[in-house]
Motif scaffolding. Sequence first.
Motif, mmCIF file in Angstrom:
data_model
loop_
_atom_site.group_PDB
_atom_site.id
_atom_site.type_symbol
_atom_site.label_atom_id
_atom_site.label_comp_id
_atom_site.label_asym_id
_atom_site.label_seq_id
_atom_site.Cartn_x
_atom_site.Cartn_y
_atom_site.Cartn_z
ATOM 1 N N UNK A 265 -2.140 -2.461 8.289
ATOM 2 C CA UNK A 265 -2.808 -2.556 6.988
ATOM 3 C C UNK A 265 -4.009 -1.618 6.960
ATOM 4 N N UNK A 266 -4.773 -1.617 8.051
ATOM 5 C CA UNK A 266 -5.940 -0.736 8.134
ATOM 6 C C UNK A 266 -5.526 0.730 8.097
ATOM 7 N N UNK A 267 -4.466 1.062 8.830
ATOM 8 C CA UNK A 267 -4.007 2.450 8.899
ATOM 9 C C UNK A 267 -3.540 2.947 7.526
ATOM 10 N N UNK A 268 -2.740 2.148 6.837
ATOM 11 C CA UNK A 268 -2.246 2.551 5.519
ATOM 12 C C UNK A 268 -3.390 2.691 4.517
ATOM 13 N N UNK A 269 -4.353 1.784 4.609
ATOM 14 C CA UNK A 269 -5.519 1.890 3.733
ATOM 15 C C UNK A 269 -6.290 3.174 4.026
ATOM 16 N N UNK A 270 -6.483 3.465 5.298
ATOM 17 C CA UNK A 270 -7.194 4.683 5.681
ATOM 18 C C UNK A 270 -6.463 5.928 5.185
ATOM 19 N N UNK B 281 6.328 -1.909 -7.238
ATOM 20 C CA UNK B 281 5.717 -2.836 -6.294
ATOM 21 C C UNK B 281 6.607 -4.059 -6.113
ATOM 22 N N UNK B 282 6.781 -4.456 -4.871
ATOM 23 C CA UNK B 282 7.616 -5.617 -4.595
ATOM 24 C C UNK B 282 7.243 -6.244 -3.272
ATOM 25 N N UNK C 166 0.839 -1.202 0.000
ATOM 26 C CA UNK C 166 0.000 0.000 0.000
ATOM 27 C C UNK C 166 0.874 1.252 0.000
ATOM 28 N N UNK C 167 1.930 1.239 0.804
ATOM 29 C CA UNK C 167 2.871 2.359 0.844
ATOM 30 C C UNK C 167 3.498 2.582 -0.531
#
Length: 364
Positions: free
Chosen positions: A295-300, A118-119, A109-110
């Motif tokens: 994961x939730x934080x990066x998505x948000x 992407x990797x 996501x980052x």
Amino acid sequence: MTTQRRYDIDWLRVIAIALLLIYHIAIVFQPWAMFLGFIKSEELMTGLWKPMTLLNVWRIPFLFFVSGMGVYFAIRKRNWKELIMERSRRILLPFLFGVVAIVPLHFLIFQAYYNLPLGYSAHPAHLWFLGNIFAYVLLLAPIFFYLKKSENGAFKKKLAVWMSNPLGPLSLSLLFVLEVILVKPQVFEMYALTWHGFFIGILAFFCGFLLVYSGEAFWKTALRWRWVYLGLALGMYLTRWFAFDLVAPGYLMAVESVSWILAIFGFGYRYLNKPSAVLSYLSQAAYPVYILHMVALHTAAWVILPLNWPIFLKFLAIIGFTGLFCFVIFEFLIRRIPFLRPLFGLSWDFKTSKIKAVSVPSLD
């Protein structure tokens, strides 16, 4: 062998993890967020740093204290082989799964947010805490089981007497002072994947074990002297703020850290030692949420930061989105799908795995 139920410690664990989530969300709005691998907001809220640095000196050591307490209660019902097997299932398996399957998601996501190639990258990231706990169990198990065999011996009696003195629990800070003198961390609050984090963690883990090993003596002292410990912690924080611009010498921050932790235990013992259905649910959710929250934080951050909203509203929205994301994944997937449960530290059986708020409130 039964153990006394300690709902206060379970509540404190849940609260500490909730504060961890908010702390990580606050990093998004700091100028150095990308240095730590967080998506960074173009608009900043540097004023959040002052309350963040209050939390930062005790939040991770506190969780290690609590985890050490959990091991004390675990070994009362297990031999060393059973302990290692149980900790392998509850800690090592989720740690390894998180390293290869959860952390790479928030890395992707980052990368996508910043249009980077992407990797796939397996990495401990925020799960370093679990790896450390498992290492501490392996390293300290011989000492813990020796102390278990000598539970009626002279050492425990002397420890209980010492913990009856308000200076007794506070004297543990000398171990943390010695750690910063020997290790010389560049930044006291830099715990993740550092030798400083490893050694301060093992000290906190061991001290947490010793505090409950000493019996009721510690809890009565923490209860009676909680306001003194709080005053000392607050005084040292204000001194750090006004005299050192929040970056005091490590030995002062070590004492401040232990003072906050003792105060928290004292107030928790006084006000939170009560069962509830909410506690039962949150206590079960805390570990999976900890594993999943980045994961939730990066998505948000990816969804909300580009919006044309006031910055404080973005901050609140990311908190809400992160909490809701974690709740939905936990409630409708992790909690209900049998093969997912052990990957997030839960037992296999959904129907019979009702959480019990006993005195083993660790990330285990």
